[in-house]
Design an enzyme around this catalytic site. Structure first.
Site, PDB file in Angstrom:
ATOM      1  N   GLY A 181     -14.303 -17.406  11.178  1.00  0.00           N
ATOM      2  CA  GLY A 181     -14.692 -19.025  11.186  1.00  0.00           C
ATOM      3  C   GLY A 181     -14.360 -19.738   9.800  1.00  0.00           C
ATOM      4  CD  GLU A 197     -14.587 -27.031   6.371  1.00  0.00           C
ATOM      5  OE1 GLU A 197     -15.512 -26.483   6.096  1.00  0.00           O
ATOM      6  OE2 GLU A 197     -14.438 -28.373   6.608  1.00  0.00           O
ATOM      7  CE  LYS A 249     -17.808 -25.818   9.010  1.00  0.00           C
ATOM      8  NZ  LYS A 249     -16.709 -25.786   9.541  1.00  0.00           N
ATOM      9  NE  ARG A 272       2.534  -8.453  -4.201  1.00  0.00           N
ATOM     10  CZ  ARG A 272       3.212  -7.235  -4.508  1.00  0.00           C
ATOM     11  NH1 ARG A 272       3.681  -7.164  -5.960  1.00  0.00           N
ATOM     12  NH2 ARG A 272       3.182  -6.234  -4.022  1.00  0.00           N
ATOM     13  CG  ASP A 327       4.542  -6.610   4.313  1.00  0.00           C
ATOM     14  OD1 ASP A 327       4.345  -5.207   4.757  1.00  0.00           O
ATOM     15  OD2 ASP A 327       4.927  -6.843   3.283  1.00  0.00           O
ATOM     16  CG  ASP A 371       7.984  -5.100   1.853  1.00  0.00           C
ATOM     17  OD1 ASP A 371       7.153  -4.484   1.399  1.00  0.00           O
ATOM     18  OD2 ASP A 371       8.228  -6.265   1.864  1.00  0.00           O
ATOM     19  NE  ARG A 415       2.502  -1.659  -6.363  1.00  0.00           N
ATOM     20  CZ  ARG A 415       2.092  -1.861  -5.026  1.00  0.00           C
ATOM     21  NH1 ARG A 415       3.256  -2.111  -4.532  1.00  0.00           N
ATOM     22  NH2 ARG A 415       1.142  -2.561  -4.681  1.00  0.00           N
ATOM     23  N   GLY A 419       1.772   0.419  -2.399  1.00  0.00           N
ATOM     24  CA  GLY A 419       0.112   0.318  -2.353  1.00  0.00           C
ATOM     25  C   GLY A 419      -0.364   1.191  -1.551  1.00  0.00           C
ATOM     26  CB  THR A 451       1.635  -1.961   3.925  1.00  0.00           C
ATOM     27  OG1 THR A 451       1.366  -3.079   3.216  1.00  0.00           O
ATOM     28  CG2 THR A 451       2.187  -2.154   4.990  1.00  0.00           C
ATOM     29  CG  ASP A 496       0.624  -6.570   1.762  1.00  0.00           C
ATOM     30  OD1 ASP A 496      -0.565  -6.652   1.528  1.00  0.00           O
ATOM     31  OD2 ASP A 496       1.692  -6.334   1.065  1.00  0.00           O
TER      32      ASP A 496
HETATM   33  N1  LIG Z   1      15.218  -1.865  -2.977  1.00  0.00           N
HETATM   34  C1  LIG Z   1      14.636  -0.765  -2.876  1.00  0.00           C
HETATM   35  N2  LIG Z   1      15.434   0.449  -3.172  1.00  0.00           N
HETATM   36  C2  LIG Z   1      14.975   1.416  -3.233  1.00  0.00           C
HETATM   37  N3  LIG Z   1      13.661   1.734  -3.533  1.00  0.00           N
HETATM   38  C3  LIG Z   1      12.828   0.663  -3.311  1.00  0.00           C
HETATM   39  C4  LIG Z   1      13.355  -0.457  -3.190  1.00  0.00           C
HETATM   40  N4  LIG Z   1      12.023  -1.291  -2.953  1.00  0.00           N
HETATM   41  C5  LIG Z   1      11.307  -0.657  -3.296  1.00  0.00           C
HETATM   42  N5  LIG Z   1      11.408   0.686  -3.452  1.00  0.00           N
HETATM   43  C6  LIG Z   1      10.578   1.978  -3.750  1.00  0.00           C
HETATM   44  O1  LIG Z   1       9.524   1.883  -2.895  1.00  0.00           O
HETATM   45  C7  LIG Z   1       8.441   1.672  -3.695  1.00  0.00           C
HETATM   46  C8  LIG Z   1       7.235   0.752  -3.171  1.00  0.00           C
HETATM   47  O2  LIG Z   1       7.680  -0.394  -2.984  1.00  0.00           O
HETATM   48  P1  LIG Z   1       6.677  -1.561  -3.231  1.00  0.00           P
HETATM   49  O3  LIG Z   1       5.984  -1.539  -4.586  1.00  0.00           O
HETATM   50  O4  LIG Z   1       7.392  -2.746  -2.803  1.00  0.00           O
HETATM   51  O5  LIG Z   1       5.445  -1.194  -2.208  1.00  0.00           O
HETATM   52  P2  LIG Z   1       5.321  -1.223  -0.636  1.00  0.00           P
HETATM   53  O6  LIG Z   1       5.878   0.123   0.121  1.00  0.00           O
HETATM   54  O7  LIG Z   1       6.015  -2.494   0.176  1.00  0.00           O
HETATM   55  O8  LIG Z   1       3.736  -1.387  -0.162  1.00  0.00           O
HETATM   56  P3  LIG Z   1       2.839  -2.476  -0.292  1.00  0.00           P
HETATM   57  O9  LIG Z   1       3.480  -3.747  -0.572  1.00  0.00           O
HETATM   58  O10 LIG Z   1       1.947  -2.124   0.666  1.00  0.00           O
HETATM   59  O11 LIG Z   1       2.208  -2.111  -1.849  1.00  0.00           O
HETATM   60  C9  LIG Z   1       8.805   0.858  -5.101  1.00  0.00           C
HETATM   61  O12 LIG Z   1       8.167   1.575  -6.254  1.00  0.00           O
HETATM   62  C10 LIG Z   1      10.273   1.781  -5.021  1.00  0.00           C
HETATM   63  O13 LIG Z   1      10.129   3.220  -5.854  1.00  0.00           O
HETATM   64  O1  LIG Z   2      -2.171  -3.952  -7.843  1.00  0.00           O
HETATM   65  P1  LIG Z   2      -1.216  -3.449  -7.056  1.00  0.00           P
HETATM   66  O2  LIG Z   2      -1.317  -2.137  -6.685  1.00  0.00           O
HETATM   67  O3  LIG Z   2       0.138  -3.595  -7.915  1.00  0.00           O
HETATM   68  O4  LIG Z   2      -0.976  -4.069  -5.718  1.00  0.00           O
HETATM   69  C1  LIG Z   2      -1.270  -5.530  -5.363  1.00  0.00           C
HETATM   70  C2  LIG Z   2      -0.342  -5.916  -4.296  1.00  0.00           C
HETATM   71  O5  LIG Z   2      -0.409  -4.858  -3.143  1.00  0.00           O
HETATM   72  C3  LIG Z   2      -0.610  -5.224  -2.153  1.00  0.00           C
HETATM   73  O6  LIG Z   2      -2.124  -5.090  -1.898  1.00  0.00           O
HETATM   74  C4  LIG Z   2      -0.247  -4.350  -1.076  1.00  0.00           C
HETATM   75  O7  LIG Z   2      -0.325  -3.122  -1.091  1.00  0.00           O
HETATM   76  C5  LIG Z   2      -0.274  -6.490  -2.018  1.00  0.00           C
HETATM   77  O8  LIG Z   2      -1.134  -7.586  -0.990  1.00  0.00           O
HETATM   78  C6  LIG Z   2      -0.926  -7.022  -3.528  1.00  0.00           C
HETATM   79  O9  LIG Z   2      -0.253  -8.278  -3.937  1.00  0.00           O
HETATM   80 MG   LIG Z   3       5.155  -4.432   0.408  1.00  0.00          MG
END
Ligand SMILES: Nc1ncnc2c1ncn2[C@@H]1O[C@H](COP(=O)(O)OP(=O)(O)OP(=O)(O)O)[C@@H](O)[C@H]1O
Ligand SMILES: O=P(O)(O)OC[C@H]1O[C@](O)(CO)[C@@H](O)[C@@H]1O
Ligand SMILES: [Mg+2]
Length: 321
Positions: free
Chosen positions: A187, A189, A215, A173, A131, A105, A74, A13, A127, A129
């Site tokens: 703020g 709740e 409230k 997620r 995370d 990640d 992705r 993302g 990202t 997130d």
């Molecule tokens: N286990 C894995 N091994 C190799 N490549 C991976 C693996 N997991 C993810 N990738 C590669 O990284 C790309 C991005 O991963 P992902 O869609 O989880 O987004 P992200 O980098 O975590 O970003 P965000 O969570 O912010 O959207 C995947 O489409 C894939 O090409």
């Molecule tokens: O619609 P997309 O691009 O698959 O991404 C949605 C997901 O990507 C993230 O925004 C991270 O980039 C998550 O928090 C969300 O669930």
């Molecule tokens: Mg991610």
């Protein structure tokens, strides 16, 4: 052997500040006399050889822009060994000695695989997130939280006028940080996150008690990982008869101009990644931890869950009466 040429890509993302990070990697690389290549559409571009040389002007006028000029993807193909090998072969074909991967990640998992195939990789946490462990914040998180806070400010106006409650669904997620930080800052709740078990019965009862005590509005922030805002609102209604309005903020959270915090984090980390590659490090993730720029083995980073900030969560709970 010292490196002569590096590549940079954005993956997963998009997040606000990715452009500032790309700018920093490119200009820092050029400053240090390296050739710099941009890879279009993340790992997809690596596999399909969509790689071009960058110069100083390729990254002009982008520090303030959301999205990523390198685009992102992705890419399922890259999850296969065959895809990873193709990607590594293309990097070698262009004579690229080091690769900076800007992503979340999942993208780090990919960088780890490339590293194991002998490619010198550096990860930058891009990202919304937040995370990724071993960095206090990820690039884009600050902007995303600001967007959510701004939206909640607006919701509050109309909720107060009508004496209503509001359920706001935000991204995340597996990680509740956007909900936590935005919820505390506005703020809320109640804040519902995947990391902490919660009871709808309790939340509904608290909302009703607070309303009965005077409230006149309430905001419930829900991370998408715990369920849909619509379902949460329905469950609240079934328990206390209130009729929360639902707002799903969605991809709005990933767009717009990055805050100065994200631009500065991205600029510092991009330059740091290049300097660490030149110094001979690889297979690392860069982060800013307790105010210090640090590298950590990417293998450790992908196998560690970012600790949840329970202190902030409890503070938010204490203050939300
Ligand atoms: N286990 C894995 N091994 C190799 N490549 C991976 C693996 N997991 C993810 N990738 C590669 O990284 C790309 C991005 O991963 P992902 O869609 O989880 O987004 P992200 O980098 O975590 O970003 P965000 O969570 O912010 O959207 C995947 O489409 C894939 O090409
Ligand atoms: O619609 P997309 O691009 O698959 O991404 C949605 C997901 O990507 C993230 O925004 C991270 O980039 C998550 O928090 C969300 O669930
Ligand atoms: Mg991610």
């Amino acid at each position: 052997m010292s490196i002569k040429s590096i590549g940079v890509l954005t993956s997963g993302g998009d997040s606000q500040g990715m452009n500032a990070a790309v700018r920093s990697v490119v200009r820092s690389g050029l400053f240090h006399g390296l050739k710099v290549f941009g890879v279009q559409r993340g790992y997809y571009g690596l596999i399909h050889d969509d790689i071009r040389e960058m110069d100083l002007r390729s990254v002009g006028d982008i520090i303030q822009r959301g999205g990523t000029i390198l685009q992102t993807a992705r890419c399922l193909e890259f999850k296969t060994e065959e895809g990873q090998k193709l990607a590594a072969d293309n990097l070698r074909k262009h004579g690229i000695d080091g690769l900076v991967v800007i992503g979340g990640d999942g993208s780090y998992q990919g960088a780890n695989k490339l590293s194991k195939l002998g490619i010198k990789t550096m990860g930058l946490p891009g990202t919304i997130d937040n995370d990724i462990p071993y960095t206090d914040f990820t690039i884009g998180f600050d902007t995303a939280v600001s967007i959510v806070v701004d939206a909640i400010n607006k919701l509050r106006d109309t909720m107060s006028s009508h004496e209503r409650s509001s359920v706001v669904e935000v991204m995340g997620r597996h990680c509740g940080d956007i909900a936590l930080y935005a919820g505390l800052a506005s703020g809320a709740e109640a804040i519902m996150v995947p990391e902490v078990p919660f009871s709808i019965d309790e939340i509904a009862a608290r909302m009703k008690a607070n309303f009965d005590a005077g409230k006149r509005h309430s905001i419930i922030v829900v991370a998408e990982g715990v369920g849909k805002g619509e379902d949460i609102a329905k469950q609240i209604h079934e328990r206390n008869g209130m009729e929360p309005r639902v707002t799903v903020l969605g991809h709005i959270q990933r767009g717009g101009t990055p805050t100065h915090n994200d631009r500065i984090l991205a600029s510092s980390l991009g330059d740091f990644a290049v300097r660490r590659l030149i110094a001979g490090e690889s297979g690392k993730a860069c982060g800013k931890l307790n105010g210090e720029l640090v590298t950590t083995d990417i293998d450790t980073v992908v196998n560690t869950k970012k600790p949840f900030n329970t202190e902030l969560y409890e503070l938010a709970l204490r203050l939300s009466q």
